[in-house]
Motif scaffolding. Structure first.
Motif, PDB file in Angstrom:
ATOM      1  N   LEU A   1     -21.854  23.818   2.936  1.00 46.80           N
ATOM      2  CA  LEU A   1     -20.862  22.810   2.272  1.00 46.80           C
ATOM      3  C   LEU A   1     -20.220  22.385   3.151  1.00 46.80           C
ATOM      4  CD1 LEU A   1     -20.332  21.182  -0.379  1.00 46.80           C
ATOM      5  CD2 LEU A   1     -18.749  23.166  -0.954  1.00 46.80           C
ATOM      6  N   LEU A   2     -20.392  21.012   3.630  1.00 44.31           N
ATOM      7  CA  LEU A   2     -19.461  20.109   4.489  1.00 44.31           C
ATOM      8  C   LEU A   2     -19.640  18.784   4.131  1.00 44.31           C
ATOM      9  CD1 LEU A   2     -18.272  19.993   7.400  1.00 44.31           C
ATOM     10  CD2 LEU A   2     -20.531  19.175   8.266  1.00 44.31           C
ATOM     11  N   LEU A   3     -18.199  18.420   3.453  1.00 43.20           N
ATOM     12  CA  LEU A   3     -17.946  17.271   2.850  1.00 43.20           C
ATOM     13  C   LEU A   3     -17.078  16.247   3.674  1.00 43.20           C
ATOM     14  CD1 LEU A   3     -17.253  18.222  -0.806  1.00 43.20           C
ATOM     15  CD2 LEU A   3     -19.430  17.890   0.341  1.00 43.20           C
ATOM     16  N   LEU A   4     -17.356  15.206   3.928  1.00 41.46           N
ATOM     17  CA  LEU A   4     -16.630  14.102   4.578  1.00 41.46           C
ATOM     18  C   LEU A   4     -15.554  13.349   3.563  1.00 41.46           C
ATOM     19  CD1 LEU A   4     -15.890  12.697   7.097  1.00 41.46           C
ATOM     20  CD2 LEU A   4     -17.820  11.104   6.755  1.00 41.46           C
ATOM     21  N   ALA A   5     -14.336  13.185   3.910  1.00 43.69           N
ATOM     22  CA  ALA A   5     -13.595  12.630   2.962  1.00 43.69           C
ATOM     23  C   ALA A   5     -13.731  11.107   3.193  1.00 43.69           C
ATOM     24  CB  ALA A   5     -12.172  12.906   3.280  1.00 43.69           C
ATOM     25  N   GLY A   6     -13.586  10.371   2.001  1.00 42.48           N
ATOM     26  CA  GLY A   6     -13.523   8.952   1.852  1.00 42.48           C
ATOM     27  C   GLY A   6     -12.502   8.395   1.387  1.00 42.48           C
ATOM     28  N   PRO A   7     -12.813   7.202   0.620  1.00 40.96           N
ATOM     29  CA  PRO A   7     -11.507   6.302  -0.115  1.00 40.96           C
ATOM     30  C   PRO A   7     -11.201   7.186  -1.408  1.00 40.96           C
ATOM     31  CG  PRO A   7     -13.664   5.149  -0.160  1.00 40.96           C
ATOM     32  CD  PRO A   7     -13.814   6.273   0.959  1.00 40.96           C
ATOM     33  N   GLY A   8     -10.045   7.069  -1.562  1.00 45.98           N
ATOM     34  CA  GLY A   8      -9.446   7.969  -2.619  1.00 45.98           C
ATOM     35  C   GLY A   8      -9.497   9.341  -2.502  1.00 45.98           C
ATOM     36  N   SER A   9      -9.637   9.860  -1.458  1.00 45.57           N
ATOM     37  CA  SER A   9      -9.563  11.283  -1.323  1.00 45.57           C
ATOM     38  C   SER A   9      -7.957  11.811  -0.810  1.00 45.57           C
ATOM     39  CB  SER A   9     -10.380  11.862  -0.250  1.00 45.57           C
ATOM     40  OG  SER A   9      -9.706  11.317   1.183  1.00 45.57           O
TER      41      SER A   9
ATOM     42  N   PHE B   1       0.527  15.818  -1.015  1.00 44.13           N
ATOM     43  CA  PHE B   1       1.567  14.790  -1.216  1.00 44.13           C
ATOM     44  C   PHE B   1       3.024  15.421  -1.833  1.00 44.13           C
ATOM     45  CE2 PHE B   1      -2.468  12.668  -0.620  1.00 44.13           C
ATOM     46  CZ  PHE B   1      -1.899  11.704   0.451  1.00 44.13           C
ATOM     47  N   GLY B   2       3.617  14.667  -2.524  1.00 44.39           N
ATOM     48  CA  GLY B   2       4.824  15.152  -3.254  1.00 44.39           C
ATOM     49  C   GLY B   2       5.978  15.100  -2.062  1.00 44.39           C
ATOM     50  N   PRO B   3       6.765  15.981  -2.238  1.00 48.30           N
ATOM     51  CA  PRO B   3       8.247  15.946  -1.579  1.00 48.30           C
ATOM     52  C   PRO B   3       7.706  16.395  -0.113  1.00 48.30           C
ATOM     53  CG  PRO B   3       8.152  18.000  -2.973  1.00 48.30           C
ATOM     54  CD  PRO B   3       6.897  17.006  -3.402  1.00 48.30           C
ATOM     55  N   ASP B   4       6.613  17.049   0.199  1.00 49.56           N
ATOM     56  CA  ASP B   4       6.581  17.475   1.342  1.00 49.56           C
ATOM     57  C   ASP B   4       5.732  16.686   2.519  1.00 49.56           C
ATOM     58  OD1 ASP B   4       8.072  19.904   1.425  1.00 49.56           O
ATOM     59  OD2 ASP B   4       6.207  21.095   1.031  1.00 49.56           O
ATOM     60  N   VAL B   5       5.191  15.306   1.939  1.00 49.77           N
ATOM     61  CA  VAL B   5       4.047  14.629   2.511  1.00 49.77           C
ATOM     62  C   VAL B   5       4.766  14.095   3.996  1.00 49.77           C
ATOM     63  CG1 VAL B   5       4.744  12.498   1.533  1.00 49.77           C
ATOM     64  CG2 VAL B   5       2.416  12.684   2.556  1.00 49.77           C
TER      65      VAL B   5
ATOM     66  N   LEU C   1       0.248   8.096  -1.049  1.00 45.27           N
ATOM     67  CA  LEU C   1       1.448   7.435  -0.687  1.00 45.27           C
ATOM     68  C   LEU C   1       1.805   6.319  -1.653  1.00 45.27           C
ATOM     69  CD1 LEU C   1       1.105   7.671   3.130  1.00 45.27           C
ATOM     70  CD2 LEU C   1       2.710   9.079   1.740  1.00 45.27           C
ATOM     71  N   ALA C   2       1.008   5.717  -2.148  1.00 49.13           N
ATOM     72  CA  ALA C   2       1.593   4.529  -2.944  1.00 49.13           C
ATOM     73  C   ALA C   2       2.129   4.906  -4.300  1.00 49.13           C
ATOM     74  CB  ALA C   2       0.032   3.399  -3.086  1.00 49.13           C
ATOM     75  N   SER C   3       1.579   5.911  -4.825  1.00 49.86           N
ATOM     76  CA  SER C   3       2.073   6.452  -6.077  1.00 49.86           C
ATOM     77  C   SER C   3       3.100   7.501  -5.892  1.00 49.86           C
ATOM     78  CB  SER C   3       0.985   6.768  -6.751  1.00 49.86           C
ATOM     79  OG  SER C   3       0.260   7.994  -6.451  1.00 49.86           O
TER      80      SER C   3
ATOM     81  N   THR D   1       6.938   7.051  -7.253  1.00 43.06           N
ATOM     82  CA  THR D   1       6.806   6.748  -8.451  1.00 43.06           C
ATOM     83  C   THR D   1       6.649   8.225  -9.515  1.00 43.06           C
ATOM     84  OG1 THR D   1       6.018   4.623  -8.488  1.00 43.06           O
ATOM     85  CG2 THR D   1       5.596   5.796 -10.642  1.00 43.06           C
ATOM     86  N   LEU D   2       5.635   8.933  -8.825  1.00 48.65           N
ATOM     87  CA  LEU D   2       5.466  10.362  -9.406  1.00 48.65           C
ATOM     88  C   LEU D   2       6.683  11.190  -9.566  1.00 48.65           C
ATOM     89  CD1 LEU D   2       3.522  12.628 -10.767  1.00 48.65           C
ATOM     90  CD2 LEU D   2       3.126  13.008  -8.479  1.00 48.65           C
ATOM     91  N   MET D   3       7.375  11.484  -8.307  1.00 45.23           N
ATOM     92  CA  MET D   3       8.628  12.004  -8.235  1.00 45.23           C
ATOM     93  C   MET D   3       9.621  11.538  -8.990  1.00 45.23           C
ATOM     94  SD  MET D   3       8.955  13.019  -3.964  1.00 45.23           S
ATOM     95  CE  MET D   3       8.788  11.559  -3.660  1.00 45.23           C
TER      96      MET D   3
END
Length: 342
Positions: free
Chosen positions: A233-241, A325-329, A176-178, A181-183
């Motif tokens: 394969l089971l992964l937990l999301a964390g910071p920066g994901s 993210f982008g325009p649909d977030v 969200l922070a970027s 700026t990206l758009m």
């Protein structure tokens, strides 16, 4: 991270190439057992956007060219022609931005994650692993190629640039922070900054509308974003994901951050899932399908012994939308908020 799981490969590429996956996380979450209140919905939910297509803010706006912009890898780049555009990144974000700016009619090729209805008929220039195919790009004679700094192989990007195609490289971060700026950066590179401002305003308004759907107080529920690719394969999301951003906006506590994970995605065991004890599980629909859907998610190791498992709180969303993210977030956040809360 068959056709039903084509965009999961995008996340899997990120997991395998951008983070180091450990065997398990063992750091316990320091928390008192809490009651998230009466806001949470019980039972599996599907968070679906009202429409699957990208809605443009303008109708093929006229580009004010030439324009000189910064390209992450190559420095200043001058864009002189936007009549034939290709936009490529693992999440499909750049493609969705181009279409949302109203320039979809100029797009001549796409990546495998840019799969919304108005783009699906375009030729694909990436392979099953999201690697860019230089020959496929050059065969479409683009005037400008938009890529992210994580687009691989770099040699293919260099080859296209060396052939005379204007290449603009954007940052790979999706959060969200970027996002604004990206758009704006994409709009500037295409010579349509006014359309970019309209897109930013619309997206920010949709984010605010999503925030209004979150109860106040929310009850601070612990939410776990799980990347699933079969039972092994089971992964937990964390910071920066990126998932951590979504969870914060949804009034939740990210299980990965609470567990003090250091990687964006970390493999988890049954024991660590029980320790995390999330109130809500958020998954990609296509990932859930690899284990039999939401009911199959509830049978994964350790899940049944969590608050989420006992109350069958599994929320699924299409993988091509949830972390793009982008325009649909803003729309993504609204759909998730509706699925999570009463």
């Amino acid at each position: 991270m068959g056709a039903s799981i084509r965009s999961v490969r995008a996340l899997l590429v990120v997991v395998l190439t951008m983070v180091t996956v450990s065997a398990c996380f063992v750091t316990p979450i320091e928390q008192d057992r809490h009651s998230p209140g009466a806001h949470l919905r019980n039972g599996p939910q599907t968070a679906a956007l009202d429409g699957n297509d990208v809605t443009p803010v303008a109708d093929d706006p006229r580009s004010a060219l030439p324009v000189t912009v910064d390209s992450v890898r190559y420095g200043p780049v001058t864009v002189t022609d936007t009549s034939r555009i290709i936009a490529v990144d693992v999440s499909g974000t750049l493609g969705s931005i181009v279409f949302a700016l109203g320039m979809g009619s100029r797009v001549v090729g796409r990546d495998t994650s840019t799969a919304f209805p108005s783009a699906i008929g375009l030729p694909v220039v990436t392979n099953r692993g999201h690697s860019l195919n230089a020959e496929s790009v050059l065969a479409l004679a683009p005037t400008v190629l938009l890529v992210s700094e994580s687009t691989v192989p770099v040699t293919a990007v260099d080859q296209i640039r060396d052939s005379g195609v204007t290449v603009v490289v954007f940052p790979a971060t999706r959060d969200l922070a970027s996002n604004d700026t990206l758009m704006r950066s994409v709009a500037k590179a295409l010579g349509v900054p006014e359309a970019g401002e309209k897109l930013v305003d619309r997206t920010d308004a949709q984010i605010e509308a999503a925030r209004d759907l979150v109860p106040d107080p929310s009850g601070d529920p612990t939410m776990a974003f799980l990347y699933i690719r079969g039972r092994n394969l089971l992964l937990l999301a964390g910071p920066g994901s990126g998932a951590d951003d979504l969870i914060a906006e949804l009034g939740g506590r990210d299980a990965g951050e609470a567990a003090r994970l250091t990687g964006a995605f970390t493999a988890v065991t049954a024991e660590s899932m029980i320790t995390a004890d999330p109130d809500v599980l958020i998954v990609m629909t296509q990932g859930a399908d690899t284990v039999g859907g939401p009911d199959g998610v509830l049978t994964l190791p350790g899940i049944a012994d969590t608050e989420a498992g006992r109350n069958r709180r599994v929320v699924q969303m299409d993988e091509s939308k949830i972390l793009a993210f982008g325009p649909d977030v803003g729309l993504v956040l609204s759909a998730l908020a509706k699925a999570i809360y009463t």
